[in-house]
Design a protein around this motif. Structure first.
Motif, PDB file in Angstrom:
ATOM      1  N   ALA A   2      41.816  50.130  51.208  1.00 34.87           N
ATOM      2  CA  ALA A   2      42.516  48.324  51.557  1.00 34.87           C
ATOM      3  C   ALA A   2      43.380  48.511  51.383  1.00 34.87           C
ATOM      4  O   ALA A   2      44.173  49.864  50.399  1.00 34.87           O
ATOM      5  CB  ALA A   2      41.331  47.552  50.735  1.00 34.87           C
ATOM      6  N   VAL A   3      44.401  48.199  51.774  1.00 33.67           N
ATOM      7  CA  VAL A   3      46.079  47.730  51.400  1.00 33.67           C
ATOM      8  C   VAL A   3      46.300  46.105  50.677  1.00 33.67           C
ATOM      9  O   VAL A   3      45.462  45.362  50.786  1.00 33.67           O
ATOM     10  CB  VAL A   3      47.182  48.520  51.996  1.00 33.67           C
ATOM     11  CG1 VAL A   3      46.907  49.614  52.169  1.00 33.67           C
ATOM     12  CG2 VAL A   3      46.756  47.605  53.107  1.00 33.67           C
ATOM     13  N   ASP A   4      47.104  45.875  49.898  1.00 29.33           N
ATOM     14  CA  ASP A   4      47.178  44.895  49.243  1.00 29.33           C
ATOM     15  C   ASP A   4      47.858  43.623  50.594  1.00 29.33           C
ATOM     16  O   ASP A   4      47.165  42.969  50.466  1.00 29.33           O
ATOM     17  CB  ASP A   4      49.189  45.089  48.520  1.00 29.33           C
ATOM     18  CG  ASP A   4      49.026  45.700  47.569  1.00 29.33           C
ATOM     19  OD1 ASP A   4      47.969  45.511  46.506  1.00 29.33           O
ATOM     20  OD2 ASP A   4      49.995  46.154  47.149  1.00 29.33           O
ATOM     21  N   ALA A  44      42.350  38.591  53.866  1.00 24.72           N
ATOM     22  CA  ALA A  44      41.160  38.636  54.065  1.00 24.72           C
ATOM     23  C   ALA A  44      39.929  39.468  53.854  1.00 24.72           C
ATOM     24  O   ALA A  44      38.981  38.443  53.595  1.00 24.72           O
ATOM     25  CB  ALA A  44      41.951  39.557  55.842  1.00 24.72           C
ATOM     26  N   ALA A  45      40.173  40.249  52.316  1.00 25.08           N
ATOM     27  CA  ALA A  45      39.125  40.726  52.161  1.00 25.08           C
ATOM     28  C   ALA A  45      38.407  39.671  51.207  1.00 25.08           C
ATOM     29  O   ALA A  45      37.318  39.519  50.634  1.00 25.08           O
ATOM     30  CB  ALA A  45      39.253  42.082  50.655  1.00 25.08           C
ATOM     31  N   ALA A  46      39.056  38.527  49.994  1.00 25.03           N
ATOM     32  CA  ALA A  46      38.515  38.081  49.525  1.00 25.03           C
ATOM     33  C   ALA A  46      37.904  36.779  50.222  1.00 25.03           C
ATOM     34  O   ALA A  46      37.197  36.188  49.793  1.00 25.03           O
ATOM     35  CB  ALA A  46      39.969  37.053  48.990  1.00 25.03           C
ATOM     36  N   ASP A  47      38.164  36.860  51.662  1.00 22.82           N
ATOM     37  CA  ASP A  47      37.905  35.484  52.687  1.00 22.82           C
ATOM     38  C   ASP A  47      36.680  36.300  52.636  1.00 22.82           C
ATOM     39  O   ASP A  47      35.917  35.120  52.727  1.00 22.82           O
ATOM     40  CB  ASP A  47      38.531  34.955  53.730  1.00 22.82           C
ATOM     41  CG  ASP A  47      40.102  34.553  53.262  1.00 22.82           C
ATOM     42  OD1 ASP A  47      40.000  33.374  52.379  1.00 22.82           O
ATOM     43  OD2 ASP A  47      40.811  34.918  54.147  1.00 22.82           O
ATOM     44  N   THR A  48      36.692  37.596  53.479  1.00 26.18           N
ATOM     45  CA  THR A  48      34.992  38.235  53.297  1.00 26.18           C
ATOM     46  C   THR A  48      33.998  38.294  51.556  1.00 26.18           C
ATOM     47  O   THR A  48      33.093  37.433  52.148  1.00 26.18           O
ATOM     48  CB  THR A  48      35.315  39.299  53.993  1.00 26.18           C
ATOM     49  OG1 THR A  48      36.125  39.828  55.589  1.00 26.18           O
ATOM     50  CG2 THR A  48      33.750  39.972  54.657  1.00 26.18           C
ATOM     51  N   LEU A  49      34.537  38.701  50.689  1.00 23.18           N
ATOM     52  CA  LEU A  49      33.479  38.365  49.484  1.00 23.18           C
ATOM     53  C   LEU A  49      33.320  36.632  49.781  1.00 23.18           C
ATOM     54  O   LEU A  49      31.790  36.584  49.124  1.00 23.18           O
ATOM     55  CB  LEU A  49      34.422  39.070  49.005  1.00 23.18           C
ATOM     56  CG  LEU A  49      34.598  40.514  48.852  1.00 23.18           C
ATOM     57  CD1 LEU A  49      35.456  41.085  47.806  1.00 23.18           C
ATOM     58  CD2 LEU A  49      33.446  41.375  48.800  1.00 23.18           C
ATOM     59  N   THR A  50      34.244  35.688  49.593  1.00 22.36           N
ATOM     60  CA  THR A  50      33.528  34.363  49.441  1.00 22.36           C
ATOM     61  C   THR A  50      32.511  33.839  50.403  1.00 22.36           C
ATOM     62  O   THR A  50      31.579  34.076  49.795  1.00 22.36           O
ATOM     63  CB  THR A  50      35.015  33.864  49.807  1.00 22.36           C
ATOM     64  OG1 THR A  50      35.626  33.884  48.637  1.00 22.36           O
ATOM     65  CG2 THR A  50      34.270  32.229  49.594  1.00 22.36           C
ATOM     66  N   GLY A  78      40.499  46.084  41.579  1.00 21.32           N
ATOM     67  CA  GLY A  78      39.915  46.908  42.016  1.00 21.32           C
ATOM     68  C   GLY A  78      41.179  47.892  42.678  1.00 21.32           C
ATOM     69  O   GLY A  78      41.261  48.690  42.580  1.00 21.32           O
ATOM     70  N   LEU A  79      42.378  47.147  43.231  1.00 21.70           N
ATOM     71  CA  LEU A  79      43.419  47.881  43.845  1.00 21.70           C
ATOM     72  C   LEU A  79      43.889  48.333  42.865  1.00 21.70           C
ATOM     73  O   LEU A  79      43.904  50.401  43.102  1.00 21.70           O
ATOM     74  CB  LEU A  79      43.936  46.819  44.740  1.00 21.70           C
ATOM     75  CG  LEU A  79      43.755  46.886  46.350  1.00 21.70           C
ATOM     76  CD1 LEU A  79      44.736  45.285  46.743  1.00 21.70           C
ATOM     77  CD2 LEU A  79      43.231  47.342  46.903  1.00 21.70           C
TER      78      LEU A  79
END
Length: 194
Positions: free
Chosen positions: A5-7, A12-18, A52-53
């Motif tokens: 992942a990049v910044d 979108a990654a937060a949306d997926t985890l949510t 994480g990042l």
């Protein structure tokens, strides 16, 4: 395709985890019901952007339908950042702050006291589940942990995940109920391979 992942992937990654954690027993136990999706998304976003990042490794599927966030001993600083974020996480927990604190205290008793790659969170959007994406994003981290010669560790409060992680080489090191009527939780460790 799985990539790091990049910044620009954080939202979108937060949306997926949510979406993946919407009904997860641990987050329901430790994050307030009031505005739960928003609180959960802010929690996941902070974990991605501030932990994480910069202090670990994050793998995503190309469509960002799957995300795995690891902290690593090589990057350092994750524990300090988590400590600094504690007031924010406590605020996000809302009226579940006491349960969040007691859960963290109980889980810490079962965590390794040696360096590990820690799978802090992994999730697949519900509509993408069953395609092998979760396995793929976790496997990317396991390959790197193996290359570093470091064991991998995780915690899950979903009984169905235990067998899945066992197929990846993890073994249960502790099984316990979280305080305050919290869910059963499993600590799992995988030795470095290769």
């Amino acid at each position: 395709m799985i990539r790091e992942a990049v910044d620009d992937d954080v939202d979108a990654a937060a949306d997926t985890l949510t979406a993946a954690f919407a009904d997860y027993a641990f987050t329901r136990h430790t994050i307030a019901a009031e505005n739960h999706p928003d609180r959960l998304r802010r929690f996941q976003r902070l974990f991605l952007s501030d932990v994480g990042l910069p202090h670990g490794r994050v793998w995503v599927s190309e469509d960002l339908g799957a995300v795995a966030v690891w902290t690593t001993p090589e990057s350092g600083g994750a524990a300090e950042v988590m400590e600094n974020l504690l007031p924010v996480f406590t605020d996000l927990a809302g009226d579940r702050a006491e349960f969040y604190a007691s859960a963290e205290e109980e889980m810490s008793r079962h965590r390794p006291d040696h360096p590990v790659w820690f799978l802090g969170t992994v999730g697949v959007r519900p509509e993408f589940q069953g395609r092998g994406l979760g396995r793929a994003v976790v496997a990317a981290g396991l390959r790197e942990a193996d290359a570093a010669g470091v064991p991998a560790f995780l915690e899950t409060s979903e009984p169905g995940n235990v067998g899945f992680y066992e197929t990846l080489g993890f073994e249960v090191t502790a099984e316990y109920d979280l305080p305050g009527g919290g869910p059963r939780t499993w600590a799992m460790l995988r030795p470095a391979e290769g």
